[in-house]
Scaffold this motif. Structure first.
Motif, PDB file in Angstrom:
ATOM      1  N   ASP A  21       0.828  -1.194   0.000  1.00 59.43           N
ATOM      2  CA  ASP A  21       0.000   0.000   0.000  1.00 59.43           C
ATOM      3  C   ASP A  21       0.867   1.251   0.000  1.00 59.43           C
ATOM      4  O   ASP A  21       2.099   1.176  -0.056  1.00 59.43           O
ATOM      5  CB  ASP A  21      -0.966  -0.007   1.184  1.00 59.43           C
ATOM      6  CG  ASP A  21      -0.258   0.045   2.534  1.00 59.43           C
ATOM      7  OD1 ASP A  21       0.964   0.333   2.555  1.00 59.43           O
ATOM      8  OD2 ASP A  21      -0.910  -0.184   3.559  1.00 59.43           O
TER       9      ASP A  21
ATOM     10  N   ASP B  34     -11.302  -8.911  -7.552  1.00 59.51           N
ATOM     11  CA  ASP B  34     -11.851  -8.103  -6.458  1.00 59.51           C
ATOM     12  C   ASP B  34     -11.195  -8.566  -5.171  1.00 59.51           C
ATOM     13  O   ASP B  34     -11.372  -9.702  -4.750  1.00 59.51           O
ATOM     14  CB  ASP B  34     -13.372  -8.295  -6.392  1.00 59.51           C
ATOM     15  CG  ASP B  34     -14.010  -7.515  -5.242  1.00 59.51           C
ATOM     16  OD1 ASP B  34     -13.307  -6.713  -4.612  1.00 59.51           O
ATOM     17  OD2 ASP B  34     -15.213  -7.733  -4.988  1.00 59.51           O
ATOM     18  N   ALA B  35     -10.431  -7.692  -4.545  1.00 62.20           N
ATOM     19  CA  ALA B  35      -9.709  -8.070  -3.330  1.00 62.20           C
ATOM     20  C   ALA B  35     -10.248  -7.373  -2.091  1.00 62.20           C
ATOM     21  O   ALA B  35      -9.614  -7.362  -1.049  1.00 62.20           O
ATOM     22  CB  ALA B  35      -8.214  -7.750  -3.482  1.00 62.20           C
ATOM     23  N   ALA B  36     -11.445  -6.762  -2.204  1.00 68.46           N
ATOM     24  CA  ALA B  36     -11.963  -5.942  -1.112  1.00 68.46           C
ATOM     25  C   ALA B  36     -12.789  -6.768  -0.127  1.00 68.46           C
ATOM     26  O   ALA B  36     -13.665  -7.541  -0.513  1.00 68.46           O
ATOM     27  CB  ALA B  36     -12.817  -4.814  -1.668  1.00 68.46           C
TER      28      ALA B  36
ATOM     29  N   ALA C  27     -16.820  -0.981   2.214  1.00 65.53           N
ATOM     30  CA  ALA C  27     -15.548  -1.653   1.945  1.00 65.53           C
ATOM     31  C   ALA C  27     -14.634  -1.488   3.145  1.00 65.53           C
ATOM     32  O   ALA C  27     -14.532  -0.402   3.726  1.00 65.53           O
ATOM     33  CB  ALA C  27     -14.898  -1.084   0.696  1.00 65.53           C
TER      34      ALA C  27
ATOM     35  N   ASP D  49      -8.627  -3.688   0.861  1.00 63.48           N
ATOM     36  CA  ASP D  49      -8.151  -4.659  -0.119  1.00 63.48           C
ATOM     37  C   ASP D  49      -7.133  -5.568   0.569  1.00 63.48           C
ATOM     38  O   ASP D  49      -6.305  -5.108   1.350  1.00 63.48           O
ATOM     39  CB  ASP D  49      -7.485  -3.957  -1.305  1.00 63.48           C
ATOM     40  CG  ASP D  49      -8.503  -3.431  -2.311  1.00 63.48           C
ATOM     41  OD1 ASP D  49      -9.713  -3.613  -2.057  1.00 63.48           O
ATOM     42  OD2 ASP D  49      -8.095  -2.845  -3.319  1.00 63.48           O
TER      43      ASP D  49
ATOM     44  N   ASP E 106      -4.012  -8.278   0.555  1.00 63.08           N
ATOM     45  CA  ASP E 106      -2.876  -8.794  -0.202  1.00 63.08           C
ATOM     46  C   ASP E 106      -2.688 -10.291   0.020  1.00 63.08           C
ATOM     47  O   ASP E 106      -2.405 -11.036  -0.915  1.00 63.08           O
ATOM     48  CB  ASP E 106      -1.594  -8.050   0.190  1.00 63.08           C
ATOM     49  CG  ASP E 106      -1.624  -6.595  -0.241  1.00 63.08           C
ATOM     50  OD1 ASP E 106      -2.089  -6.327  -1.358  1.00 63.08           O
ATOM     51  OD2 ASP E 106      -1.193  -5.735   0.543  1.00 63.08           O
TER      52      ASP E 106
END
Length: 393
Positions: A22, A107-109, A121, A124, A126
């Motif tokens: 990030d 979609d990683a949220a 949300a 995200d 990792d």
């Protein structure tokens, strides 16, 4: 033994690009813990240990707990809250706000659902660190959910997790790969009630003592030592409290030795720690390394690492541990438990694809004795998860 941690290697092609840190340069790690199994409390304690040791300058931690009823919730990032205290394990509490994992590729949220509010949300993700023990977590179920989400995660995939959870199929795979295993019998659901005479015919040749275990439980839950066939009924019933399928193993004369295994970087072979031996003192109530001794009775057990074994036996234990890891297709980490007989033969007992990380746990302690500290071990496991591709591999 000194331990050299290799530099990260290229993971090759994958179905989704490797995550990037990030804006603050940190990788976002979901620590997933709790769950529906009887090992909920141990999972919670493991998570507390990892939260306290993970490198906060490198990783942003998002703790998510799974309640005993299966609700996913945002959990407190407070390691001391999740520790075993006064002989009691903590529990993930229910919450009005549920966490929902993404199930769409790309979609990683994470999202939070609260009654009467628009879904929001959270972050995200990792990589997910699923510190779950037992059914509904260590057995491939959660791994399958993460695969559907195309998420990177620490540890073994669906098949290796499922095989590693089921002692029956685990032993079949070991035997198929030519690994040395001890005699055993399986009591399938219903057989104990309808065909007990046939079950007894399969068990009696195993001799005494016997070890009766739930086929798909860990942490020594529901395990009994049987020194007389008169006690078999009670032992099977105790195992069936945890799992309708039961495995009965012949007692093996030998020392119980454990070995920690780490996946290899960049396609290299897995790595084995120095082997350790659990020295059970007279204080243990049941005459073997049981659930209570493992997690709640620090005085009852000592770890000798490296185990007092000849060098050639240590090498044999390490080689068989790596072969066992490879046999089930494990990834990331596993603890392999073996017996070493008086003739120095090594016999595989089982593999544990998500060993505990509590202060008493042998997996991190064996790596620490081998030159890899607890924080560095956590870092290595996360880096292994980030390196490997998603999808089929």
């Amino acid at each position: 033994m000194s331990h050299h941690t290799p530099e990260p290697a290229s993971a090759g092609d994958s179905t989704s690009p490797a995550p990037t840190p990030d804006a603050a340069g940190k990788t976002r790690v979901v620590i997933l813990f709790g769950g529906r199994s009887g090992e909920h409390g141990i999972s919670v304690a493991t998570a507390g240990g990892v939260m306290s040791a993970i490198d906060r300058t490198k990783y942003e931690v998002v703790p998510i707990g799974i309640t005993p009823k299966g609700q996913w919730v945002i959990a407190a990032d407070e390691p001391e809250r999740w520790a075993i205290t006064d002989g009691k394990a903590a529990e993930v509490p229910e919450s009005a706000a549920e966490v929902v994992l993404p199930l769409t590729v790309g979609d990683a949220a994470l999202r939070v659902l609260e009654p009467g509010r628009v879904p929001s949300a959270l972050a995200d993700v990792d990589v997910v660190f699923p510190l779950l023990h037992g059914p509904y977590g260590e057995d491939g179920t959660v791994q399958g959910l993460l695969e559907l989400a195309d998420a990177r995660y620490v540890g073994s995939g669906v098949l290796a997790s499922a095989v590693g959870m089921d002692k029956h199929f685990m032993k079949m795979v070991f035997a198929g790969q030519g690994l040395p295993i001890g005699p055993y019998a399986v009591i399938k659901p219903g057989d104990w009630d309808r065909r007990r005479d046939i079950v007894l015919q399969s068990v009696e040749p195993l001799g005494l003592p016997l070890f009766v275990k739930p086929a798909r439980a860990g942490s020594s839950l529901g395990v009994s030592r049987v020194d007389s066939l008169d006690d078999l009924d009670a032992a099977v019933e105790e195992a069936r409290r945890h799992d309708p399928k039961v495995i009965v193993e012949a007692g093996i004369a030998g020392r119980e030795i454990e070995c920690a295994v780490l996946g290899g970087r960049g396609g290299e072979r897995p790595r084995a720690s120095l082997p350790g031996e659990i020295l059970v003192t007279d204080e243990t109530k049941n005459g073997f390394y049981d659930y209570e001794a493992k997690y709640f009775d620090e005085a009852a057990v000592q770890l000798s690492c490296p185990a007092d074994l000849p060098d050639h036996v240590i090498k044999e234990v390490q080689e068989i541990a790596v072969r066992t890891f490879e046999a089930v297709g494990a990834e990331g980490l596993a603890r392999v438990d073996v017996f070493v007989t008086p003739e120095d033969q090594v016999v595989v007992n089982e593999i544990n694809t998500m060993p505990g990380f509590t202060p008493f746990s042998m997996y991190p302690r064996m790596w620490d004795a081998s030159g890899l500290s607890y924080p560095d071990l956590i870092d290595e496991l996360i880096q292994l998860a980030l390196e490997r591709p998603t999808g089929l591999r």
